[in-house]
Design an enzyme around this catalytic site. Structure first.
Site, PDB file in Angstrom:
ATOM      1  N   ASN A 266       0.861  -1.145   0.143  1.00 51.54           N
ATOM      2  CA  ASN A 266       0.031  -0.010   0.063  1.00 51.54           C
ATOM      3  C   ASN A 266       0.882   1.313   0.054  1.00 51.54           C
ATOM      4  O   ASN A 266       0.444   2.213  -0.484  1.00 51.54           O
ATOM      5  CB  ASN A 266      -1.047  -0.021   1.078  1.00 51.54           C
ATOM      6  CG  ASN A 266      -0.452   0.034   2.453  1.00 51.54           C
ATOM      7  OD1 ASN A 266       0.468  -0.707   2.610  1.00 51.54           O
ATOM      8  ND2 ASN A 266      -0.858   0.808   3.335  1.00 51.54           N
TER       9      ASN A 266
ATOM     10  N   GLU B  27       2.636  -5.801  12.164  1.00 52.38           N
ATOM     11  CA  GLU B  27       1.776  -4.778  12.111  1.00 52.38           C
ATOM     12  C   GLU B  27       0.739  -5.047  10.945  1.00 52.38           C
ATOM     13  O   GLU B  27       0.908  -5.216   9.927  1.00 52.38           O
ATOM     14  CB  GLU B  27       2.501  -3.505  11.385  1.00 52.38           C
ATOM     15  CG  GLU B  27       3.660  -3.048  12.220  1.00 52.38           C
ATOM     16  CD  GLU B  27       3.421  -2.427  13.671  1.00 52.38           C
ATOM     17  OE1 GLU B  27       2.199  -1.914  13.743  1.00 52.38           O
ATOM     18  OE2 GLU B  27       4.160  -2.504  14.491  1.00 52.38           O
TER      19      GLU B  27
ATOM     20  N   CYS C  17      -3.621   1.176   6.283  1.00 52.25           N
ATOM     21  CA  CYS C  17      -4.137   0.492   7.544  1.00 52.25           C
ATOM     22  C   CYS C  17      -4.762   1.245   8.343  1.00 52.25           C
ATOM     23  O   CYS C  17      -5.717   1.097   9.060  1.00 52.25           O
ATOM     24  CB  CYS C  17      -2.764  -0.016   8.255  1.00 52.25           C
ATOM     25  SG  CYS C  17      -1.494   0.954   8.358  1.00 52.25           S
TER      26      CYS C  17
HETATM   27  P1  NAD Z   1      -0.616  -9.223   2.349  1.00 54.06           P
HETATM   28  O1  NAD Z   1      -0.800  -9.748   3.938  1.00 54.06           O
HETATM   29  O2  NAD Z   1      -1.429 -10.107   1.245  1.00 54.06           O
HETATM   30  O3  NAD Z   1       0.902  -9.446   1.953  1.00 54.06           O
HETATM   31  C1  NAD Z   1       1.969  -8.684   2.960  1.00 54.06           C
HETATM   32  C2  NAD Z   1       3.104  -9.531   2.392  1.00 54.06           C
HETATM   33  O4  NAD Z   1       3.194 -10.635   2.792  1.00 54.06           O
HETATM   34  C3  NAD Z   1       3.534  -9.367   0.909  1.00 54.06           C
HETATM   35  O5  NAD Z   1       4.981  -9.023   0.744  1.00 54.06           O
HETATM   36  C4  NAD Z   1       3.451 -10.765   0.265  1.00 54.06           C
HETATM   37  O6  NAD Z   1       4.053 -11.240  -0.527  1.00 54.06           O
HETATM   38  C5  NAD Z   1       3.828 -11.513   1.826  1.00 54.06           C
HETATM   39  N1  NAD Z   1       3.477 -13.062   1.964  1.00 54.06           N
HETATM   40  C6  NAD Z   1       2.473 -13.504   1.235  1.00 54.06           C
HETATM   41  N2  NAD Z   1       2.536 -15.077   1.617  1.00 54.06           N
HETATM   42  C7  NAD Z   1       3.152 -14.863   2.839  1.00 54.06           C
HETATM   43  C8  NAD Z   1       3.443 -16.130   3.864  1.00 54.06           C
HETATM   44  N3  NAD Z   1       2.919 -17.147   3.589  1.00 54.06           N
HETATM   45  N4  NAD Z   1       4.405 -15.840   4.700  1.00 54.06           N
HETATM   46  C9  NAD Z   1       4.929 -14.539   4.685  1.00 54.06           C
HETATM   47  N5  NAD Z   1       4.975 -13.589   4.164  1.00 54.06           N
HETATM   48  C10 NAD Z   1       3.882 -13.651   2.950  1.00 54.06           C
HETATM   49  O7  NAD Z   1      -0.903  -7.590   2.642  1.00 54.06           O
HETATM   50  P2  NAD Z   1      -1.083  -6.613   1.235  1.00 54.06           P
HETATM   51  O8  NAD Z   1      -2.292  -6.958   0.790  1.00 54.06           O
HETATM   52  O9  NAD Z   1       0.271  -6.417   0.738  1.00 54.06           O
HETATM   53  O10 NAD Z   1      -1.349  -5.212   2.346  1.00 54.06           O
HETATM   54  C11 NAD Z   1      -2.534  -4.872   2.954  1.00 54.06           C
HETATM   55  C12 NAD Z   1      -2.755  -5.106   4.178  1.00 54.06           C
HETATM   56  O11 NAD Z   1      -1.563  -4.848   5.259  1.00 54.06           O
HETATM   57  C13 NAD Z   1      -3.897  -4.685   5.046  1.00 54.06           C
HETATM   58  O12 NAD Z   1      -4.632  -5.665   5.691  1.00 54.06           O
HETATM   59  C14 NAD Z   1      -3.381  -3.532   5.724  1.00 54.06           C
HETATM   60  O13 NAD Z   1      -4.323  -3.323   6.776  1.00 54.06           O
HETATM   61  C15 NAD Z   1      -2.161  -4.176   6.258  1.00 54.06           C
HETATM   62  N6  NAD Z   1      -1.122  -2.884   6.571  1.00 54.06           N
HETATM   63  C16 NAD Z   1      -0.776  -2.825   7.891  1.00 54.06           C
HETATM   64  C17 NAD Z   1      -0.150  -1.820   8.195  1.00 54.06           C
HETATM   65  C18 NAD Z   1       0.153  -1.539   9.954  1.00 54.06           C
HETATM   66  O14 NAD Z   1       1.169  -0.826  10.026  1.00 54.06           O
HETATM   67  N7  NAD Z   1      -0.500  -1.883  10.778  1.00 54.06           N
HETATM   68  C19 NAD Z   1       0.233  -0.834   7.562  1.00 54.06           C
HETATM   69  C20 NAD Z   1       0.026  -1.069   6.062  1.00 54.06           C
HETATM   70  C21 NAD Z   1      -0.938  -1.985   5.752  1.00 54.06           C
END
Ligand code: NAD
Length: 481
Positions: free
Chosen positions: A159, A255, A289
């Site tokens: 994001n 996070e 987020c």
């Molecule tokens: P996602 O969870 O789909 O992916 C995040 C990362 O995890 C990617 O790099 C992905 O390749 C990796 N990944 C995929 N499968 C994995 C596995 N089995 N093990 C380890 N890593 C793996 O998230 P997204 O769609 O990229 O981002 C959106 C989400 O992130 C939303 O839920 C948002 O709220 C959250 N977010 C949280 C914060 C925070 O600081 N709390 C900030 C920004 C986004």
């Protein structure tokens, strides 16, 4: 005829392992969500590539002085500020975020670098005298912070393609750690650009290596490689919880998602509150987020507030992300846009009223307002990671707090009221990581502690200072005094 640039030149990218650019046979295409054009490709790393990166990182002993770390970070910040146009165009090309949003993001990344540079100079050691009790001694305890013995794995979401990466990499550099980064496969180009910027600024390449690939193939190795001491992850709840179970005896920083409310009390200035509501909902295409995901409004002012939100939503310009006149570009892909439309349609079928938007064309999804929303509807029970403004009403502060606390998340919140008794109750009773009075839930500076509770995060907080704590071991040294 439009003169707006739609994309960058194609970038055929490589892994960054031990200072080399490593190309592979198998690659992942990176597409511009607005026009579908292929803007680059990144390697699909093999397990061998990943293991090699950890061996290189582990074998390397960083020796940069505080001054050198600080200078590298400041240099990278200066380079990035000079290249704002180029770097923001890259973010926009691979994410569909508007140029307004990506230019803003570059400023944030430069802030992270500058804060990291300041913190690298700060020795936060403490000194304790030991003769404080009857059985005390004439000694002192001095604390120091040391880098981790092993390697840090960093995994980032799509994001904020560069700022999410910066929040992991900068504290690692500031503390002389070694990191293997795996950015989101949806937006890997900005992460590689950021790594190159740091190398150019003087960072030894063993301290930051970048792996791209298919998580189904390489994720478990990133989590369980014996060289890994800490996993720092930002992303969705499902993967976050998977990491928590998989990590074993390792430090984990998670996070995760949010479902943040903006709470508008009956005394609020509705012009100001509705400004915050739309900005909090639609900036970064609602993909934060800490975006406003629920508008909780006192029933006495709900009508007047909703009118303002609808008018400001209609005025929110969206379309070609490269057009600097647009406030908002696309969401990350057409599948995400379709999901938003489906949850909004579902809410409408259950009695919600659509007041603006819910239009979709590929990955373009219009800013959307609906009212008569109830807490049990999917659009507000779950995290809707896009530009949707669901309006819910409440009769009193007890109900506002109960609705706000009634989801699995607990990231942040925004409050609009001038009554100090209400403000204190919200500050104490909302089960979240942050309460912002007269600001959007996403308000923060890059230095300060940031992170949620419940399903929104586990363990340590982020923000440059807190990340520095979680990325180091505290050692105490005691001596006669
Ligand atoms: P996602 O969870 O789909 O992916 C995040 C990362 O995890 C990617 O790099 C992905 O390749 C990796 N990944 C995929 N499968 C994995 C596995 N089995 N093990 C380890 N890593 C793996 O998230 P997204 O769609 O990229 O981002 C959106 C989400 O992130 C939303 O839920 C948002 O709220 C959250 N977010 C949280 C914060 C925070 O600081 N709390 C900030 C920004 C986004």
């Amino acid at each position: 005829m439009s003169t707006v640039l739609e994309s960058i030149e194609f970038r055929a990218e490589a892994l960054r392992i031990g200072g080399e650019k490593v190309y592979t046979d198998r690659t992942i295409d990176v597409r511009n969500p607005y026009n579908g054009e292929c803007v680059g490709s990144v390697p699909m790393a093999t397990l061998e590539d990943v293991r090699r990166a950890y061996e290189i990182a582990h074998a390397y002993v960083p020796k940069l002085s505080r001054y050198e770390r600080s200078a590298i970070l400041n240099r990278a910040a200066a380079l990035l500020r000079e290249r704002t146009e180029e770097a923001s165009t890259l973010i926009t090309s691979e994410s569909g975020l508007s140029k307004k949003d990506s230019i803003y993001e570059i400023g944030r990344v430069a802030d992270v670098l500058n804060f990291g540079a300041i913190e690298a100079l700060r020795d936060d050691g403490q000194v304790f005298s030991c003769d404080l009790t009857p059985h005390g001694k004439s000694r002192k305890v001095i604390t120091t912070r040391e880098p981790l013995l092993g390697v840090i794995t960093a995994i980032t979401p799509f994001n904020h393609p560069m700022n999410q990466v910066a929040h992991k990499v900068v504290p690692s550099v500031a503390t002389n750690n070694r990191m293997v980064l795996k950015p989101s496969e949806k937006v890997p180009l900005s992460a590689l650009y950021f790594a190159d910027l740091l190398y150019e600024a003087g960072l030894p390449p063993q301290m930051l290596q970048v792996i791209t690939g298919d998580p189904r193939e390489i994720a478990d190795e990133l989590l369980t490689n014996p060289r890994v001491d800490l996993i720092t992850f930002t992303g969705g709840v499902e993967i976050g919880k998977y990491i928590a179970t998989k990590a074993g005896y390792r430090r984990v920083v998670l996070e995760l998602g949010g479902n943040d409310p903006l709470i508008v009390m009956d005394d609020a200035d509705l012009d100001r509150a509705s400004d915050l509501a739309v900005q909090g909902s639609y900036k970064n295409s609602g993909q934060r987020c800490t975006a406003v995901k629920r508008m909780l409004v006192h029933e006495k002012v709900a009508g007047a507030f909703t009118e303002r939100v609808v008018a400001k939503t209609r005025a929110w310009k969206y379309g070609n992300p490269m057009d600097k006149n647009n406030d908002m570009g696309t969401v990350i892909d057409a599948a995400a846009a379709l999901r938003f439309q489906q949850v909004v349609d579902e809410a409408v079928s259950q009695g919600a009223r659509l007041l603006a938007g819910n239009l979709r064309e590929g990955a373009l999804y219009s800013p959307t307002v609906l009212d008569r929303v109830r807490p049990e509807m999917t659009v507000v029970r779950e995290e809707t990671f896009g530009p949707v403004s669901p309006i819910l009403t409440f009769a009193n502060i007890d109900e506002a707090i109960a609705i706000s606390n009634g989801t699995a998340f607990g990231l942040s919140s925004g409050i609009c009221t001038n009554r100090t008794d209400d403000v204190t109750r919200f500050a104490k009773e909302l089960k979240v990581g942050t309460v912002n009075l007269w600001e959007v839930p996403g308000y923060r500076i890059e230095l300060t502690p940031f992170g949620g509770i419940k399903d929104s995060g586990l363990g340590y907080k982020e923000g440059v200072q807190e990340a520095i704590k979680s990325f180091t071991n505290c050692k105490t040294f005691t001596l006669p005094w």
